[in-house]
Design a protein around this motif. Structure first.
Motif, short mmCIF file in Angstrom:
data_model
loop_
_atom_site.label_atom_id
_atom_site.label_comp_id
_atom_site.label_asym_id
_atom_site.label_seq_id
_atom_site.Cartn_x
_atom_site.Cartn_y
_atom_site.Cartn_z
N HIS A 68 -5.90 -2.06 -10.68
CA HIS A 68 -6.70 -2.90 -9.77
C HIS A 68 -5.85 -4.00 -9.15
O HIS A 68 -5.92 -4.26 -7.94
N ALA A 69 -5.02 -4.65 -9.96
CA ALA A 69 -4.16 -5.72 -9.45
C ALA A 69 -3.16 -5.17 -8.43
O ALA A 69 -2.90 -5.80 -7.39
N ALA A 70 -2.60 -3.98 -8.71
CA ALA A 70 -1.63 -3.38 -7.79
C ALA A 70 -2.31 -2.99 -6.47
O ALA A 70 -1.74 -3.15 -5.39
N LYS A 71 -3.54 -2.48 -6.58
CA LYS A 71 -4.29 -2.14 -5.37
C LYS A 71 -4.51 -3.36 -4.49
O LYS A 71 -4.31 -3.33 -3.26
N GLU A 72 -4.91 -4.47 -5.12
CA GLU A 72 -5.15 -5.70 -4.38
C GLU A 72 -3.85 -6.22 -3.76
O GLU A 72 -3.84 -6.71 -2.63
N GLN A 73 -2.76 -6.12 -4.52
CA GLN A 73 -1.46 -6.57 -4.00
C GLN A 73 -1.03 -5.73 -2.81
O GLN A 73 -0.51 -6.25 -1.81
N TRP A 74 -1.26 -4.42 -2.88
CA TRP A 74 -0.88 -3.52 -1.78
C TRP A 74 -1.68 -3.88 -0.53
O TRP A 74 -1.11 -3.99 0.56
N LEU A 75 -2.98 -4.03 -0.67
CA LEU A 75 -3.83 -4.33 0.49
C LEU A 75 -3.48 -5.68 1.10
O LEU A 75 -3.50 -5.86 2.33
N SER A 76 -3.15 -6.66 0.25
CA SER A 76 -2.76 -7.98 0.75
C SER A 76 -1.45 -7.90 1.53
O SER A 76 -1.31 -8.50 2.61
N ALA A 77 -0.47 -7.15 1.00
CA ALA A 77 0.80 -6.99 1.70
C ALA A 77 0.62 -6.24 3.02
O ALA A 77 1.26 -6.57 4.02
N ALA A 78 -0.27 -5.24 3.02
CA ALA A 78 -0.54 -4.50 4.25
C ALA A 78 -1.19 -5.41 5.29
O ALA A 78 -0.91 -5.31 6.49
N PHE A 79 -2.06 -6.31 4.85
CA PHE A 79 -2.72 -7.26 5.76
C PHE A 79 -1.68 -8.20 6.35
O PHE A 79 -1.69 -8.48 7.56
N ASP A 80 -0.79 -8.72 5.51
CA ASP A 80 0.28 -9.59 6.02
C ASP A 80 1.16 -8.82 7.00
O ASP A 80 1.58 -9.36 8.04
N GLY A 81 1.46 -7.57 6.67
CA GLY A 81 2.29 -6.76 7.54
C GLY A 81 1.66 -6.55 8.90
O GLY A 81 2.36 -6.48 9.92
N ARG A 82 0.35 -6.47 8.94
CA ARG A 82 -0.34 -6.32 10.22
C ARG A 82 -0.07 -7.52 11.12
O ARG A 82 0.22 -7.38 12.32
N SER A 83 -0.16 -8.72 10.55
CA SER A 83 0.11 -9.94 11.32
C SER A 83 1.55 -9.98 11.81
O SER A 83 1.82 -10.29 12.98
N HIS A 84 2.49 -9.65 10.92
CA HIS A 84 3.90 -9.67 11.31
C HIS A 84 4.20 -8.60 12.36
O HIS A 84 4.99 -8.84 13.29
N THR A 85 3.55 -7.44 12.24
CA THR A 85 3.75 -6.37 13.22
C THR A 85 3.25 -6.80 14.59
O THR A 85 3.91 -6.59 15.61
N SER A 86 2.07 -7.42 14.62
CA SER A 86 1.50 -7.87 15.89
C SER A 86 2.40 -8.92 16.55
O SER A 86 2.69 -8.85 17.75
N ASN A 87 2.88 -9.88 15.75
CA ASN A 87 3.76 -10.92 16.30
C ASN A 87 5.08 -10.33 16.78
O ASN A 87 5.62 -10.76 17.81
N LEU A 88 5.60 -9.37 16.04
CA LEU A 88 6.86 -8.74 16.42
C LEU A 88 6.72 -8.00 17.74
O LEU A 88 7.56 -8.12 18.64
#
Length: 318
Positions: A68-88
């Motif tokens: 469960h913790a790993a799932k939450e960590q993955w989704l959080s990192a994917a969410f951050d990646g979305r922001s960085h991808t959009s800015n890039l």
């Protein structure tokens, strides 16, 4: 970071690169599946089963907590990646359009376009690093998820000098499969059924990580500084950060692993990534949408799996 796969005389990059071209072929094999789980052990005695179940309770709860913790960590990192991808993407498109951009009253300022382009290039570099950092966190989370999915079995520990039964995640006795002879751990689900649920989660996140890795490769390649982007294109076999290949190989994503994409993507991507042929605005928007959608993640099924597991264990992970 973004290192090219080294090659030397006699090196066959098609077979030795960490993620060779063959990794894009479809296959029925699942790279993250355990090689062959131990065969079911004979049904234990009632007393042995009670001792095993007590140890299995603790272990299975712990491993699903890690999942469960790993799932939450993955989704959080994917969410951050979305922001960085959009800015890039936004910074890249602005820099790419700078020569033709209408600067209004600023157009006659000396060197204004060069200064603006240089500032946008620095922003791109920052967003590239942030995107890779998010991707790295996703890989780390997936490694934790896979490790937990493979650590649910509870084996009798061989300790001849100790009369107290002990258990571990490591198989000492080849006749002990660690599954309690297929008995339910709590009320209904056996170890194998818990493993099956976990493997279903693993396959989802592995599939989406592969797609996101492809997007990261493309975005890093097309956003290199002018004068560099026409000479450097990252390939599927290149590391995106130091140690990436070791982490992915540890969970079965090594040379020859499959990627859940249509077979013709190899040719399509090769054609679209030719030097001097940057993707259009529309294509970059598709990349953003693909990242945002988590297209290989079935959220309703994930919720259903955790509801089943929580109901079986009578606990809540969050």
């Amino acid at each position: 970071m973004y290192s090219k796969t080294p090659s030397g005389p006699g090196d066959n990059s098609n077979t030795k690169s960490f993620f060779a071209g063959k990794a894009m072929e479809t296959s029925a094999a699942t790279p993250t599946s355990p090689s062959h789980p131990p065969a079911a052990s004979p049904s234990p005695s009632a007393s042995s089963l009670r001792l095993w179940r007590s140890a299995a309770h603790r272990n299975v709860r712990n491993q699903w907590s890690h999942i469960h913790a790993a799932k939450e960590q993955w989704l959080s990192a994917a969410f951050d990646g979305r922001s960085h991808t959009s800015n890039l993407v936004n910074a890249h498109l602005s820099r790419r359009g700078m020569p033709a951009m209408d600067l209004g009253v600023l157009k006659d300022m000396p060197g204004i376009r060069d200064k603006a382009s240089s500032k946008l290039a620095r922003r791109e570099e920052q967003y590239r690093d942030m995107l890779v950092s998010s991707y790295k966190n996703m890989v780390h989370a997936l490694c934790c998820l896979v490790k937990a999915s493979r650590s649910m079995r509870c084996f009798s520990k061989v300790s001849p000098n100790n009369s107290v039964a002990q258990f571990s995640e490591r198989q000492d006795d080849l006749n002990d499969s660690g599954d309690g002879g297929g008995a339910p751990v709590f009320k209904w689900f056996s170890i194998i059924e818990f493993e099956s649920f976990a493997q279903e989660l693993v396959e989802m996140f592995v599939s989406d990580l592969k797609l996101k890795r492809l997007l990261v490769l493309e975005l890093l390649s097309v956003t290199f500084k002018e004068g560099v982007e026409h000479q450097t294109l990252l390939d599927w076999g290149d590391e995106l950060y130091d140690g990436e290949s070791n982490e992915l190989q540890s969970i079965g994503l090594e040379s020859g692993g499959t990627c859940p994409l249509p077979e013709n993507w190899c040719d399509d991507i090769s054609g679209s990534r030719r030097p001097g042929n940057p993707p259009s605005y529309e294509v970059l928007q598709v990349y953003l949408t693909a990242w945002l959608a988590n297209v290989n993640i079935n959220n309703s099924r994930i919720d259903e799996i955790f509801e089943l597991v929580e109901e079986e264990m009578k606990i809540k992970f969050s």
